[in-house]
Design a protein around this motif. Sequence first.
Motif, short mmCIF file in Angstrom:
data_model
loop_
_atom_site.label_atom_id
_atom_site.label_comp_id
_atom_site.label_asym_id
_atom_site.label_seq_id
_atom_site.Cartn_x
_atom_site.Cartn_y
_atom_site.Cartn_z
N VAL A 1 30.26 18.87 -4.54
CA VAL A 1 29.77 20.20 -4.15
C VAL A 1 29.06 20.88 -5.32
O VAL A 1 27.96 21.41 -5.18
CB VAL A 1 30.93 21.08 -3.63
N LYS A 2 29.66 20.84 -6.50
CA LYS A 2 29.05 21.44 -7.69
C LYS A 2 27.70 20.80 -7.99
O LYS A 2 26.74 21.50 -8.35
CB LYS A 2 29.98 21.28 -8.89
N HIS A 3 27.62 19.49 -7.83
CA HIS A 3 26.37 18.76 -8.11
C HIS A 3 25.23 19.28 -7.23
O HIS A 3 24.13 19.57 -7.72
CB HIS A 3 26.59 17.27 -7.87
N PHE A 4 25.50 19.44 -5.92
CA PHE A 4 24.44 19.87 -5.02
C PHE A 4 24.17 21.38 -5.13
O PHE A 4 23.07 21.83 -4.82
CB PHE A 4 24.76 19.45 -3.59
N GLN A 5 25.16 22.12 -5.58
CA GLN A 5 24.90 23.54 -5.87
C GLN A 5 23.99 23.67 -7.08
O GLN A 5 23.07 24.49 -7.09
CB GLN A 5 26.23 24.28 -6.10
N GLU A 6 24.23 22.86 -8.11
CA GLU A 6 23.39 22.90 -9.31
C GLU A 6 21.96 22.47 -8.99
O GLU A 6 21.01 22.94 -9.63
CB GLU A 6 23.99 21.99 -10.38
N LYS A 7 21.80 21.59 -8.01
CA LYS A 7 20.46 21.16 -7.60
C LYS A 7 19.79 22.16 -6.66
O LYS A 7 18.63 21.99 -6.28
CB LYS A 7 20.53 19.79 -6.90
N GLY A 8 20.54 23.23 -6.31
CA GLY A 8 19.97 24.27 -5.46
C GLY A 8 19.89 23.90 -4.00
O GLY A 8 19.16 24.54 -3.23
N GLN A 9 20.67 22.89 -3.56
CA GLN A 9 20.60 22.45 -2.17
C GLN A 9 21.55 23.22 -1.25
O GLN A 9 21.29 23.29 -0.05
CB GLN A 9 20.89 20.95 -2.08
N THR B 1 26.80 18.64 14.57
CA THR B 1 27.82 19.08 13.62
C THR B 1 27.23 19.23 12.23
O THR B 1 27.48 20.23 11.53
CB THR B 1 28.98 18.06 13.59
N ILE B 2 26.43 18.26 11.82
CA ILE B 2 25.77 18.32 10.52
C ILE B 2 24.81 19.51 10.46
O ILE B 2 24.78 20.25 9.48
CB ILE B 2 25.02 17.00 10.23
N ASP B 3 24.04 19.70 11.53
CA ASP B 3 23.09 20.80 11.58
C ASP B 3 23.82 22.15 11.47
O ASP B 3 23.37 23.06 10.77
CB ASP B 3 22.30 20.73 12.89
N PHE B 4 24.96 22.27 12.15
CA PHE B 4 25.76 23.49 12.12
C PHE B 4 26.24 23.80 10.71
O PHE B 4 26.13 24.94 10.24
CB PHE B 4 26.95 23.33 13.07
N ILE B 5 26.74 22.78 10.02
CA ILE B 5 27.23 22.99 8.65
C ILE B 5 26.09 23.34 7.71
O ILE B 5 26.17 24.28 6.91
CB ILE B 5 27.98 21.73 8.14
N MET B 6 25.00 22.58 7.82
CA MET B 6 23.88 22.78 6.88
C MET B 6 23.21 24.14 7.10
O MET B 6 22.77 24.77 6.15
CB MET B 6 22.86 21.65 7.05
N ASN B 7 23.14 24.61 8.34
CA ASN B 7 22.55 25.93 8.59
C ASN B 7 23.33 27.03 7.91
O ASN B 7 22.78 28.06 7.52
CB ASN B 7 22.46 26.20 10.11
N GLY B 8 24.63 26.79 7.76
CA GLY B 8 25.46 27.79 7.10
C GLY B 8 25.44 27.70 5.58
O GLY B 8 25.66 28.69 4.90
N LEU B 9 25.16 26.50 5.06
CA LEU B 9 25.28 26.27 3.62
C LEU B 9 23.95 26.17 2.87
O LEU B 9 23.91 26.39 1.67
CB LEU B 9 26.08 24.98 3.35
N GLU B 10 22.87 25.82 3.60
CA GLU B 10 21.60 25.65 2.90
C GLU B 10 21.11 26.98 2.32
O GLU B 10 21.24 28.04 2.95
CB GLU B 10 20.54 25.08 3.84
N LYS B 11 20.48 26.90 1.16
CA LYS B 11 19.95 28.10 0.49
C LYS B 11 18.60 28.46 1.11
O LYS B 11 17.87 27.61 1.56
CB LYS B 11 19.79 27.83 -1.01
#
Length: 217
Positions: free
Chosen positions: A157-165, A207-217
């Motif tokens: 999670v930290k890795h993808f947060q640092e990449k701005g994803q 399910t993936i789309d639901f999660i990513m819509n909530g988490l993507e920057k």
Amino acid sequence: MSDNDIVNDLLQAGELEDQLTPKQRQILQAAVEMFAEKGYASTSTSEIAKRAGVAEGTIFRHYKTKKELLFAIVSPMITKFAVPFFAQHFVKQVFDREVSGYEELLRNLIHNRFEFVKENVTLLKIVLQEVAFHEELQERYKSIFRENVLESFEETVKHFQEKGQIKDYPVHSVIRLTISTIIGFLVTRFIIMPDYDWDDEKEIDRTIDFIMNGLEK
């Protein structure tokens, strides 16, 4: 996988396999079937004995209490199935693979868990029914997750947060949102609504789309 196959797998995984009598095998098989059908609290030892084709007293010669019988079924799954699976396969197949983004990680994670649940529905149904009522089961699963999965999940999670994803939510919030959504999907698919006409790949995509819509920057 039939209930008989499940019991054989449990026996092969357990430490007492060579010491089990044919009657113990019959008792365990009957208990697996009835705990899955009715739940632990609603199943009596007399019902288990009847299905197993043994006297009720035979159960208590081998297992002092009904709870001990439950743990004879659940403990091998935890100690022999879950621990090696998480430690050796789950982390390696999901978190140790190089992925391009959190969305790909989610796809790997869901497919990995989907196949595991599909192969272990009966046993997982028993675990899900009983884990809320038995602190020993709760503690065992917590320790498995903390010791084998949590650190890799946090780093990812930290890795993808640092990449701005993905958003800069607290790491454990991202893990909670991810896990609760995936578990909700799997429990609904295999336990709550198993006979619904699911399109599994489309449901995984949603399910993936639901999660990513909530988490993507």
